[in-house]
Structures are given as structure tokens and as C-alpha cells.
Write a protein that holds these residues in place. Structure first.
Motif, PDB file in Angstrom:
ATOM      1  N   ARG A 117       0.985  -1.240  -0.051  1.00 30.58           N
ATOM      2  CA  ARG A 117       0.044   0.025   0.152  1.00 30.58           C
ATOM      3  C   ARG A 117       0.950   1.274  -0.094  1.00 30.58           C
ATOM      4  O   ARG A 117       0.947   1.790   1.108  1.00 30.58           O
ATOM      5  N   SER A 118       1.586   1.525  -1.022  1.00 32.49           N
ATOM      6  CA  SER A 118       2.530   2.654  -1.338  1.00 32.49           C
ATOM      7  C   SER A 118       2.381   2.915  -2.781  1.00 32.49           C
ATOM      8  O   SER A 118       2.508   1.869  -3.607  1.00 32.49           O
ATOM      9  N   TYR A 119       2.841   4.102  -3.110  1.00 37.93           N
ATOM     10  CA  TYR A 119       3.236   4.468  -4.656  1.00 37.93           C
ATOM     11  C   TYR A 119       3.954   5.758  -4.631  1.00 37.93           C
ATOM     12  O   TYR A 119       3.710   6.782  -3.882  1.00 37.93           O
ATOM     13  N   GLY A 120       4.677   5.821  -5.743  1.00 41.35           N
ATOM     14  CA  GLY A 120       5.517   7.201  -5.977  1.00 41.35           C
ATOM     15  C   GLY A 120       6.697   6.700  -6.795  1.00 41.35           C
ATOM     16  O   GLY A 120       6.755   6.138  -7.810  1.00 41.35           O
ATOM     17  N   HIS A 121       7.527   7.289  -6.646  1.00 38.82           N
ATOM     18  CA  HIS A 121       8.947   7.322  -7.173  1.00 38.82           C
ATOM     19  C   HIS A 121       9.631   6.260  -6.807  1.00 38.82           C
ATOM     20  O   HIS A 121       9.972   6.146  -5.462  1.00 38.82           O
ATOM     21  N   TYR A 122      10.215   5.184  -7.389  1.00 42.74           N
ATOM     22  CA  TYR A 122      10.859   3.905  -6.795  1.00 42.74           C
ATOM     23  C   TYR A 122      12.189   4.297  -6.986  1.00 42.74           C
ATOM     24  O   TYR A 122      12.830   4.682  -8.000  1.00 42.74           O
ATOM     25  N   VAL A 123      13.304   3.816  -5.970  1.00 40.09           N
ATOM     26  CA  VAL A 123      14.651   3.820  -5.948  1.00 40.09           C
ATOM     27  C   VAL A 123      15.002   2.474  -5.504  1.00 40.09           C
ATOM     28  O   VAL A 123      14.787   1.842  -4.354  1.00 40.09           O
ATOM     29  N   VAL A 124      16.033   1.765  -6.343  1.00 39.68           N
ATOM     30  CA  VAL A 124      16.141   0.501  -6.284  1.00 39.68           C
ATOM     31  C   VAL A 124      17.735   0.568  -5.778  1.00 39.68           C
ATOM     32  O   VAL A 124      18.450   1.406  -5.940  1.00 39.68           O
ATOM     33  N   GLY A 125      17.860  -0.258  -4.688  1.00 45.68           N
ATOM     34  CA  GLY A 125      18.927  -0.330  -3.763  1.00 45.68           C
ATOM     35  C   GLY A 125      18.841  -0.018  -2.394  1.00 45.68           C
ATOM     36  O   GLY A 125      18.114   0.823  -1.963  1.00 45.68           O
ATOM     37  N   ASP A 126      19.450  -0.976  -1.661  1.00 45.40           N
ATOM     38  CA  ASP A 126      19.124  -0.838  -0.207  1.00 45.40           C
ATOM     39  C   ASP A 126      17.455  -1.272   0.108  1.00 45.40           C
ATOM     40  O   ASP A 126      16.858  -0.703   0.646  1.00 45.40           O
ATOM     41  N   GLY A 127      17.286  -2.532  -0.595  1.00 42.43           N
ATOM     42  CA  GLY A 127      15.859  -2.510  -0.703  1.00 42.43           C
ATOM     43  C   GLY A 127      15.314  -1.703  -1.994  1.00 42.43           C
ATOM     44  O   GLY A 127      15.805  -1.333  -2.613  1.00 42.43           O
ATOM     45  N   LEU A 128      14.007  -1.546  -1.808  1.00 40.90           N
ATOM     46  CA  LEU A 128      13.051  -0.699  -2.556  1.00 40.90           C
ATOM     47  C   LEU A 128      12.537   0.344  -1.773  1.00 40.90           C
ATOM     48  O   LEU A 128      11.829   0.256  -0.984  1.00 40.90           O
ATOM     49  N   ARG A 129      13.045   1.468  -2.125  1.00 45.87           N
ATOM     50  CA  ARG A 129      12.499   2.902  -1.551  1.00 45.87           C
ATOM     51  C   ARG A 129      11.602   3.164  -2.392  1.00 45.87           C
ATOM     52  O   ARG A 129      11.536   3.441  -3.480  1.00 45.87           O
ATOM     53  N   VAL A 130      10.618   4.258  -1.931  1.00 51.13           N
ATOM     54  CA  VAL A 130       9.829   4.894  -2.465  1.00 51.13           C
ATOM     55  C   VAL A 130       9.602   6.478  -1.901  1.00 51.13           C
ATOM     56  O   VAL A 130       9.466   6.523  -0.785  1.00 51.13           O
ATOM     57  N   VAL A 131       9.694   7.309  -2.583  1.00 51.00           N
ATOM     58  CA  VAL A 131       9.348   8.674  -2.434  1.00 51.00           C
ATOM     59  C   VAL A 131       8.085   8.899  -2.960  1.00 51.00           C
ATOM     60  O   VAL A 131       7.534   9.019  -4.024  1.00 51.00           O
ATOM     61  N   GLU A 132       7.040   8.782  -1.710  1.00 48.60           N
ATOM     62  CA  GLU A 132       5.668   8.749  -2.165  1.00 48.60           C
ATOM     63  C   GLU A 132       5.099   9.928  -2.922  1.00 48.60           C
ATOM     64  O   GLU A 132       5.527  10.957  -2.281  1.00 48.60           O
ATOM     65  N   THR A 133       4.127   9.905  -3.457  1.00 50.15           N
ATOM     66  CA  THR A 133       3.045  10.867  -4.170  1.00 50.15           C
ATOM     67  C   THR A 133       1.775  10.669  -3.996  1.00 50.15           C
ATOM     68  O   THR A 133       1.219   9.760  -4.994  1.00 50.15           O
TER      69      THR A 133
END
Length: 272
Positions: free
Chosen positions: A142-158
């Protein structure tokens, strides 16, 4: 997170019409292959400029992600639908352009090994789905935004909400989410990822650094924006050879077609 520092080297503003254009060039590159998109078509071109394959599509491709012999291509629709101008997301075989699956999603990224994540926001949806190379759903969050691969998968949510509940988060196996710092802008632009995994986020006119452990610090207050003004601004953040380029485009509050473009050139100093 190291102590990254920025210095403002240049700042100017220009009034006029709305900046135009989607940048030309390939949607994605990998090795000697590049994927291009135009209205109604996706094509794969090799390093010698020869077209390996062409595939018709129902709309206009807007982004592509390549992984393990697969390509995930998101598209805009020519027709207005219940999801606005969102078109299908196409999972293709990179060798010949054959359709593996047609999915629904607005933004995605490659995870390696032919795996991808694809996300969508709106109408009660604020979700990210992970698919394998055969388009089998293997996880969701339950998350959405800009995805950053590395150190797991991070999301800058929007999340497009006001007030926003968007954060920088890490997606964990089995649908878990590790929460990081709360953001002020519900529509932060695509972040910049530095060599040590630090994520730079342009958040309501403020440049923030978020580390691998989701710790955050403010690097520069360029043009801090209040919640009432956020809807009039769109931003971009880009890495350059010497630092960063930041743009905020401001729509005039009353004059139709009036815009002011704010641009900053920033020097970036690493912690080492």
C-alpha cells in the motif's frame, strides 16, 4: 548518511509562457539496445541504428524499464477514460517485442532478473505490485510514488492529497512498509540518487537528503512553499557533472497562461 552539502552557485527566474516539450531520445537503453516510443508504436533499435522490431500500441509510450530480456513500457491513452489518460502498461519480450502481458499501472521500475514493480494511484488505489518475468504477481504494498532500487526498494511517495501523508519509505517482503520522513509536497518530482545511496528530494521548494536508514536532513531551502501554494508549482531535480540543477515552474495565481520559471545551479560536496 554522510554530511552532503550544497552551495547555490546561480539562481535566476524568467516569466513567460509554460515551458514546453517532452525530451526527445530513447525511453530506455541497455547495452547496445535502445527503446523508442512515438504515437502508437514502440521500437527497439541497436547500436548501428537498425530497428530490431516494432510493436504497435494503443497510445503513446512515456517510459520504459529493461530487465533480464524483458521490457516494461507504460503508456498514455489518446482517449480520456475512467483513469484519465492512463494507457496500459505492456510487458514485452525484449528479443522480439512479443507481448507477455498487459497490466495497469502509471509508474514502474526494474528489479533485475526480468522482475519489475508497477504502481498506480487514484480512486482509492495507492498501490505497488511486484511481478516476475512472466507477469505473475509475487508481492504488493500500500504505497506508490517514485521508486529507488538499492538498499531494498525505497519509495518517494506521491499521494496527491492535501494535507499529504506522503513519506519516503522502504518496501519489505510480504507487503511490509518501513516508514521514513514525512514530506510536505504530495507531488514531489523524481529524486536524485547519489553514489552512497542517499536520496535527494525536492520537497515543496526544500532540498532534503534521505539516507539508507531513512534518516533525513535539509540541505537547502530554495523556495519554501506553503500548502496553499503547492498546487501552482511543478519541479524537477537533475544531477549534473558538477552538482545539481533544480527547476520550479510557477503558474500565475490569476493570469491564464502566465508562468514564472525559477532555476538554481547547485554545487554538491560529498562527505568524503
Amino acid at each position: 548518511m554522510g554530511s552532503w552539502r550544497v552551495t547555490v552557485q546561480n539562481h535566476h527566474r524568467r516569466s513567460g509562457g509554460r515551458p514546453q516539450g517532452r525530451p526527445e531520445g530513447p525511453l530506455a537503453r541497455r547495452g547496445d539496445l535502445a527503446l523508442y516510443g512515438r504515437n502508437g508504436e514502440i521500437s527497439c533499435v541497436d547500436a548501428e541504428g537498425l530497428v530490431r522490431w516494432r510493436r504497435p500500441c494503443a497510445g503513446r509510450p512515456n517510459a520504459a524499464h529493461l530487465s533480464g530480456g524483458r521490457a516494461l513500457v507504460t503508456t498514455d491513452s489518446f482517449e480520456y477514460t475512467a483513469w484519465g489518460h492512463l494507457g496500459p502498461a505492456l510487458l514485452l519480450d525484449l528479443d522480439d517485442g512479443a507481448l507477455v502481458a498487459e497490466l495497469r499501472g502509471e509508474r514502474g521500475t526494474a528489479l533485475g532478473g526480468g522482475r519489475f514493480v508497477l504502481g498506480l494511484e487514484g480512486y482509492g488505489t495507492f498501490d505497488t505490485w511486484a511481478y516476475d518475468r512472466d507477469a505473475t504477481l509475487v508481492d504488493s504494498w500500500r504505497s506508490y510514488g517514485h521508486y529507488v532500487v538499492g538498499d531494498g526498494l525505497r519509495v518517494v511517495e506521491t499521494d496527491r492529497r492535501r494535507p499529504t501523508g506522503s513519506r519516503v519509505v522502504r518496501l519489505l517482503p510480504g507487503g511490509g512498509i518501513e516508514s521514513g520522513p514525512l514530506l510536505a509536497d504530495p507531488q514531489a518530482p523524481a529524486p536524485v540518487v547519489l553514489a552512497d545511496g542517499t536520496v535527494l528530494v525536492l520537497d515543496a521548494g526544500v532540498l532534503r537528503a534521505v539516507g539508507r536508514d531513512l534518516d533525513a536532513t535539509v540541505l537547502a531551502e530554495l523556495l519554501p512553499l506553503s500548502g496553499d501554494d503547492l498546487h501552482r508549482f511543478t519541479g524537477t531535480l537533475r544531477r549534473t557533472a558538477d552538482g545539481l540543477a533544480v527547476t520550479l515552474v510557477e503558474r500565475h495565481p490569476t493570469r491564464m497562461g502566465g508562468y514564472t520559471t525559477h532555476r538554481w545551479t547547485l554545487g554538491l560536496e560529498s562527505p568524503n
